[in-house]
Design an enzyme around this catalytic site. Structure first.
Site, mmCIF file in Angstrom:
data_model
loop_
_atom_site.group_PDB
_atom_site.id
_atom_site.type_symbol
_atom_site.label_atom_id
_atom_site.label_comp_id
_atom_site.label_asym_id
_atom_site.label_seq_id
_atom_site.Cartn_x
_atom_site.Cartn_y
_atom_site.Cartn_z
ATOM 1 N N LYS A 96 0.848 -1.204 0.000
ATOM 2 C CA LYS A 96 0.000 0.000 0.000
ATOM 3 C C LYS A 96 0.879 1.249 0.000
ATOM 4 C CE LYS A 96 -4.556 -0.212 2.074
ATOM 5 N NZ LYS A 96 -5.332 0.032 3.279
HETATM 6 C C1 E4P Z 1 -8.781 0.657 2.796
HETATM 7 O O1 E4P Z 1 -7.900 -0.093 2.459
HETATM 8 C C2 E4P Z 1 -8.808 1.349 4.073
HETATM 9 O O2 E4P Z 1 -8.113 0.591 5.036
HETATM 10 C C3 E4P Z 1 -10.181 1.608 4.615
HETATM 11 O O3 E4P Z 1 -11.202 1.298 3.709
HETATM 12 C C4 E4P Z 1 -10.266 2.955 5.235
HETATM 13 O O4 E4P Z 1 -11.554 3.207 5.716
HETATM 14 P P1 E4P Z 1 -11.963 4.409 6.661
HETATM 15 O O5 E4P Z 1 -12.316 5.591 5.801
HETATM 16 O O6 E4P Z 1 -13.171 3.898 7.379
HETATM 17 O O7 E4P Z 1 -10.811 4.715 7.565
#
Ligand code: E4P
Length: 249
Positions: free
Chosen positions: A93
């Site tokens: 990521k």
């Molecule tokens: C995606 O990979 C993220 O970890 C996740 O969807 C983030 O979500 P949030 O906006 O609830 O923090």
């Protein structure tokens, strides 16, 4: 897990609790896993690499995303190669910018050139999607995570936005679009309709999949029973005056 059979979208589980991840890994409907440093911190993880290696020792057949957290581009590249080395099913990521707002396109290019499968995260704008798409290699799989839920949190409808992101990404057939940060079960259907390839879902929303297609009469009755049982369980009482019955027509 009760996933409606007409859904084409792949469901990933978003979380950082090892026990939960291992429980979900038993379910073939869960096609992959995502984590992020915020979820890991909330889960009380102290050693990033040990946690990641523990997950990867168990999950070998599905992709798992781990995020770089360096804030300089060279540091991100170095962490990216390191994380990629933890297992063949790792997706690295990369936040779409660093904390100064500097684009990480050069990081993506360097990692992709070596065949690393990146998951570009914290993507919000379509210009960001365009820039990332251009940086990807048509022959290397990749993921782009657009934070549809956070976009919705600004009062904007994410559905047309996500549809356009799908179109932009068509230039890179091996790239997949994630509907990230869903806020309710309905978003699984929104993401599917929008043509997204993947939705990553936290446990609380995954649990609601059991409600997909449920009869509204049944749901209504369950809700009425819940109120009744909670009032009784709490021992609530209202002293009623029989004389007031005459007000009811
Ligand atoms: C995606 O990979 C993220 O970890 C996740 O969807 C983030 O979500 P949030 O906006 O609830 O923090």
């Amino acid at each position: 897990m009760n996933i409606p059979s007409d859904l084409r979208i792949k469901i990933f589980a978003d979380g950082a609790n090892l026990e939960e991840i291992l429980r979900l890994a038993k379910d073939p409907m869960i096609k992959g896993f995502t984590t992020n440093p915020t979820l890991m911190r909330k889960a009380g993880i102290e050693d990033y690499e040990t946690f990641a290696r523990d997950v990867l020792a168990e999950i070998v057949d599905r992709p798992v995303s781990f995020e770089v957290f360096a804030d300089d581009l060279d540091g991100m590249v170095a962490q990216g190669f390191e994380i990629a080395g933890w297992g063949p099913n790792v997706n690295v990521k990369i936040p779409v910018t660093n904390t100064q707002g500097e684009s990480t396109v050069p990081v993506v290019e360097r990692l992709v050139a070596e065949g690393v499968v990146v998951n570009v995260t914290a993507v919000f704008t379509l210009d960001q999607v365009r820039a990332i798409t251009a940086a990807l290699d048509a022959s290397v799989p990749a993921i782009v995570s657009v934070f549809a839920g956070r976009i919705a949190d600004t009062g904007r409808d994410p559905i047309p936005h996500m549809r356009e992101a799908v179109e932009i990404l068509r230039d890179r057939p091996k790239a997949e679009l994630i509907w990230a940060s869903p806020r309710e079960l309905l978003n699984v259907f929104h993401a599917d309709e929008s043509g997204c390839h993947i939705i990553t879902v936290t446990n609380d929303i995954l649990a609601k999949l059991a409600n997909a297609g449920k009869s509204l009469e049944t749901f209504s009755l369950e809700t009425v029973k819940m109120f009744h049982e909670d009032a009784a369980g709490a021992g609530y009482e209202i002293q009623t005056d029989p004389g007031k019955l005459k007000l009811v027509r």
